[in-house]
Write an enzyme that holds these catalytic residues in place. Structure first.
Site, PDB file in Angstrom:
ATOM      1  N   ASP A  33      20.997 -91.999 -11.156  1.00  0.00           N
ATOM      2  CA  ASP A  33      20.280 -90.766 -11.501  1.00  0.00           C
ATOM      3  C   ASP A  33      19.254 -90.489 -10.394  1.00  0.00           C
ATOM      4  OD1 ASP A  33      18.249 -92.587 -11.892  1.00  0.00           O
ATOM      5  OD2 ASP A  33      17.621 -91.780 -13.824  1.00  0.00           O
ATOM      6  N   TYR A  65      27.192 -89.974 -14.182  1.00  0.00           N
ATOM      7  CA  TYR A  65      25.986 -90.764 -14.477  1.00  0.00           C
ATOM      8  C   TYR A  65      25.950 -91.179 -15.944  1.00  0.00           C
ATOM      9  CZ  TYR A  65      21.479 -91.960 -16.155  1.00  0.00           C
ATOM     10  OH  TYR A  65      20.487 -92.623 -16.831  1.00  0.00           O
ATOM     11  N   GLU A  85      20.375 -90.245 -23.740  1.00  0.00           N
ATOM     12  CA  GLU A  85      20.708 -89.907 -22.350  1.00  0.00           C
ATOM     13  C   GLU A  85      20.835 -88.394 -22.156  1.00  0.00           C
ATOM     14  OE1 GLU A  85      20.749 -91.509 -19.558  1.00  0.00           O
ATOM     15  OE2 GLU A  85      20.168 -93.369 -20.532  1.00  0.00           O
TER      16      GLU A  85
END
Ligand code: SF4
Length: 347
Positions: A133, A115, A32
């Site tokens: 996102d 997020y 991520e």
């Protein structure tokens, strides 16, 4: 239900990506963070190399910062790597090396925002957090015709509550993966293929032919121009570098000696400048080349970079006591900004 249509679409269209085949929060976290500013195709190789070199949180925490930055070289935005490293240390210190399993603990880690905390909570622990996102933002704004932008607190709240509603009681890990992938491959920024989209009968933008109106454009941030004159002081075996400071772009990375100016000047004027004289003082130099590069764009800055090649005799290197002498063969040991790396690759 819209969410089950998105999940069905995902089952047929998803890409096989390495971080999708694991529920290890450490690996999901690394992927991520890498994906934040970098495209999927680029991330895959970096991800494998990083996980091979630092297979556990503890291995990452114990690594030298320079080693971590070397693994990041080419991905840019190095603060991401530094934050990963520091967060790994804090997981070892505060959680005995075990990745925390609640949103409230995850979001306290350095470099993790709403997020990323939502994504890790959902993907690794199947907790009911909807991650928003850029892809999700685009899908939601088109689907529901929302003209608010996400860079206002009101917009953020609105999109978060739409995402929560859309997820409803769908499995969080599946729903989140699905809508992110849907935005990346189906509801693309340019020319979405709406005719084959399973949501088009309910999509506000499609029905109103307004795919290009949504999402609302974010307000432009002022971009500044900076003029970098890098002095590549070299001979056959070595060249000189310095380490950047803490308070600017490319924090702590290594670069050639730099003269930064407010505007572009000609080489003859650079040579006459005070900064040139104070750097090269009584050194015998020979200017052998000048390379002007295309502007290097960062998020809020355009860097206008020129490299001036200056050949010096080996004994002259001793006069630069505050600079680092780097053997050409050892250059890779120094994490450096992309333009410097590219310049050395051409040499
Ligand atoms: S119909 Fe088009 S704009 Fe609407 S969700 Fe599908 S791909 Fe996106």
């Amino acid at each position: 239900m819209l969410n089950s249509k998105i999940i069905n679409w995902y089952e047929f269209n998803k890409r096989d990506l390495p971080w999708r085949n694991t529920s290890d929060p450490y690996k999901i976290w690394i992927s991520e963070i890498m994906l934040q500013q970098t495209q999927v195709v680029t991330v895959v190789d970096y991800y494998y190399r990083f996980i091979n070199s630092f297979p556990t949180i503890k291995a990452l925490a114990l690594a030298d910062e320079q080693e971590v930055l070397n693994h990041w070289q080419g991905l840019g935005y190095y603060s991401r790597a530094r934050n990963l490293h520091q967060a790994a240390k804090s997981i070892v210190d505060n959680y005995n090396g075990v990745f925390p399993d609640s949103f409230d603990e995850i979001i306290k880690l350095k470099g993790i925002g709403v997020y990323t905390a939502s994504a890790i909570s959902a993907f690794a622990f199947h907790l009911p957090y909807a991650a928003v996102d850029g892809n999700v933002y685009r899908v939601l704004s088109r689907l529901f015709g929302v003209s608010e932008s996400t860079n206002s607190p009101k917009g953020k709240r609105e999109f978060q509550s739409l995402a929560d509603e859309l997820m409803a009681d769908a499995p969080p890990h599946l729903y989140n993966q699905a809508i992110i992938e849907f935005g990346a491959l189906q509801c693309t920024a340019k020319n979405p293929d709406c005719e084959v989209c399973p949501l088009h009968a309910q999509c506000f933008a499609y029905i109103n032919k307004q795919q290009n109106v949504f999402p609302a454009k974010k307000k432009k941030v002022k971009v500044i121009d900076r003029f970098f004159y890098y002095l590549y002081i070299y001979n056959e075996e070595r060249f000189l570098m310095q380490q950047r400071g803490e308070r600017d772009i490319w924090r702590n990375l290594f670069e050639f000696p730099l003269i930064e100016l407010d505007n572009k000047i000609e080489l003859v004027d650079l040579i006459k400048s005070e900064a040139w004289r104070s750097l090269l003082r009584d050194v015998k130099v020979e200017v052998t080349d000048q390379i002007v590069t295309k502007a290097h764009k960062l998020s809020h800055q355009n860097l206008h970079i020129e490299f001036v090649h200056i050949r010096v005799e080996d004994k002259e290197f001793e006069k630069f006591s505050s600079l680092i002498r780097v053997d050409k063969e050892a250059a890779r040991d120094y994490p450096m900004p992309k333009p410097i790396e590219m310049h050395l690759a051409r040499e």
